[in-house]
Design an enzyme around this catalytic site. Structure first.
Site, short mmCIF file in Angstrom:
data_model
loop_
_atom_site.label_atom_id
_atom_site.label_comp_id
_atom_site.label_asym_id
_atom_site.label_seq_id
_atom_site.Cartn_x
_atom_site.Cartn_y
_atom_site.Cartn_z
N GLU A 97 58.02 12.47 36.23
CA GLU A 97 57.88 13.04 37.56
C GLU A 97 57.74 11.98 38.65
O GLU A 97 57.28 12.27 39.76
CB GLU A 97 56.72 14.03 37.58
CG GLU A 97 56.97 15.16 36.60
CD GLU A 97 55.85 16.19 36.54
OE1 GLU A 97 54.82 15.98 37.21
OE2 GLU A 97 56.00 17.19 35.82
N LYS A 101 54.96 28.79 38.72
CA LYS A 101 56.20 28.20 38.21
C LYS A 101 57.18 29.34 37.98
O LYS A 101 56.99 30.16 37.07
CB LYS A 101 55.95 27.45 36.90
CG LYS A 101 55.14 26.17 37.05
CD LYS A 101 54.87 25.53 35.70
CE LYS A 101 54.19 24.18 35.83
NZ LYS A 101 53.81 23.62 34.49
#
EC number: 4.2.1.11
Length: 425
Positions: A204, A334
């Site tokens: 990330e 999410k």
């Protein structure tokens, strides 16, 4: 509103070099919407099913089956439906799949279609996606929860905690918050390099140095914040994603070389909160350790945000159980955990109605798709987690939020410290 003329899918690549689904929807007025689906590395067992092909192709991770379902069954089922009826679209998808966890067609197929339809409807209405979904109430720019040091399943750094984040709570605007985060990020690189550690990056975009403990990692970030000229706890606060299900086995947490009970982990977090200005801890306990979450919430819930990711998987029914039990006090959002936008909206609404904060989130396997940036504003989440200010699949979301802030002009409000009402530094 225009009707759906064509739904088609394409197998594309995500940021980890794995295939994912991209969907394009064309309406009968010529409007078009496109969306790509993310994929997680540390996934909760209660998430909706991500359909992969198996076999040798792409090491079993191909999504040709999901693409084929979109191009055939789903295209046929949605033909002629009004694109602005998101509920009808998503309900049609759920009925077509016919399973509780979306295992027949795959949540990756369903989500791609659900998001692409919303984009097409927004295009047809001549609106930005955040305005189309959120209406005039969508005006709060989220605090960027920047994962600047990676561990756990997102890196090979040796530290158990998966994400060490900074929250620029003292900024006046999102643009200023992004600047603060970027400056601390670059400062952290200098700090790590000066100590002779690796400045390699995790999934990330955060650095992944080999550090001996959670506190050692936090100390690096504290030093970076101060080196960048900011005040710890005032300008910039800290946050963790522990992803503890990754090191939980047979009722024991295998954390930092020791075997810990749920009660002992609660004390570990209490100690960290005492020593550092931590505003948020995500997935501090296993996804089915309800009793542990209740204990932790009772102990620390009035001081920090306790976020359920694997615990809730953006699922309204699991969130309702958490609300009833008094487990956690915030929801990680999410979209691919649940599989449709309508179900995502329901989860966020349920959270807000019950005083739970919400944090929109990316996955470790991302694309250049920026849908979650718009959704974070549309749904007034107040927080977004989309990685470090590095790697284009992460920065794409931040850049979209900059555009939204400019679009809103004087109506834009940066959430800042108000996103964390429990935090008192």
């Amino acid at each position: 509103m225009a009707g759906i003329l064509n739904v088609s899918a394409l197998e594309i690549m995500d940021s980890r070099g794995n295939p994912t689904v991209e969907v394009e929807v064309i309406l009968d007025d010529g409007s078009m919407g496109r969306a790509a689906v993310p994929s997680g590395a540390s996934t909760g067992v209660h998430e909706a099913h991500e359909l992969r092909d198996g076999g040798d192709r792409y090491l079993g991770k191909g999504v040709a089956k999901a693409v084929d379902f979109v191009n055939t069954e789903i295209d046929d089922a949605l033909a002629g439906l009004e694109a602005d009826d998101q509920r009808l679209i998503d309900q049609t998808l759920l009925e077509l799949d016919g399973t509780e966890n979306k295992s027949r067609l795959g949540a990756n197929a369903l989500l791609g279609v659900s998001m692409a339809v919303a984009h097409a409807a927004a295009d047809s209405a001549g609106l930005e996606l955040f305005r189309y979904v959120g209406g005039p109430n969508g005006h709060v720019l989220p605090v960027p929860m920047m994962n600047i040091l990676n561990g756990g399943a997102h890196a090979d750094s040796g530290v158990d905690v998966q994400e060490f984040m900074i929250a620029p709570i003292g900024a006046e605007t999102f643009a200023e918050a992004l600047q603060v985060g970027a400056e601390v990020y670059h400062s952290l690189k200098d700090v790590i390099k000066a100590k002779g550690l690796s400045t390699g990056l995790g999934d990330e975009g955060g650095f992944a140095p080999s550090v001996e403990s959670t506190k050692a990692a936090l100390d690096l970030i504290v030093e970076a914040i101060e080196k960048a000229g900011y005040t710890l706890g005032e300008d910039v606060a800290l946050a963790l994603d522990v992803a503890s299900s990754e090191f939980y086995e047979d009722g024991v947490y295998n954390f930092e070389g020791g075997k810990h009970s749920s009660a002992e982990m609660v004390e570990v977090y209490a100690d960290l909160v005492e020593q550092y200005p931590i505003v948020s801890i995500e997935d501090p306990l296993d996804e089915d350790d309800w009793e542990g979450y209740v204990t932790l919430t009772e102990k620390l819930g009035d001081k920090i945000q306790i976020v359920g990711d694997d615990l809730f998987v953006t699922n309204p029914s699991r969130l309702q159980e958490g609300i009833d039990r008094g487990a956690a006090n915030a929801l990680l959002v999410k979209v691919n955990q649940i599989g449709t936008l309508s179900e995502t909206f329901d989860a966020v609404e349920l959270a807000h109605r019950n005083g739970y904060r919400t944090m929109m989130s990316h996955r470790s396997g991302e694309t250049e798709d920026t849908t979650i940036a718009d959704l974070a504003v549309a749904l007034n989440c107040g927080q977004i987690k989309t990685g470090a200010p590095a790697r284009s699949e992460r920065v794409a979301k931040y850049n979209q939020l900059l555009r939204i802030e400019r679009y809103l002009e004087g109506a834009a409000v940066y959430a800042g410290r108000s996103a964390f009402p429990r935090f008192k530094n």
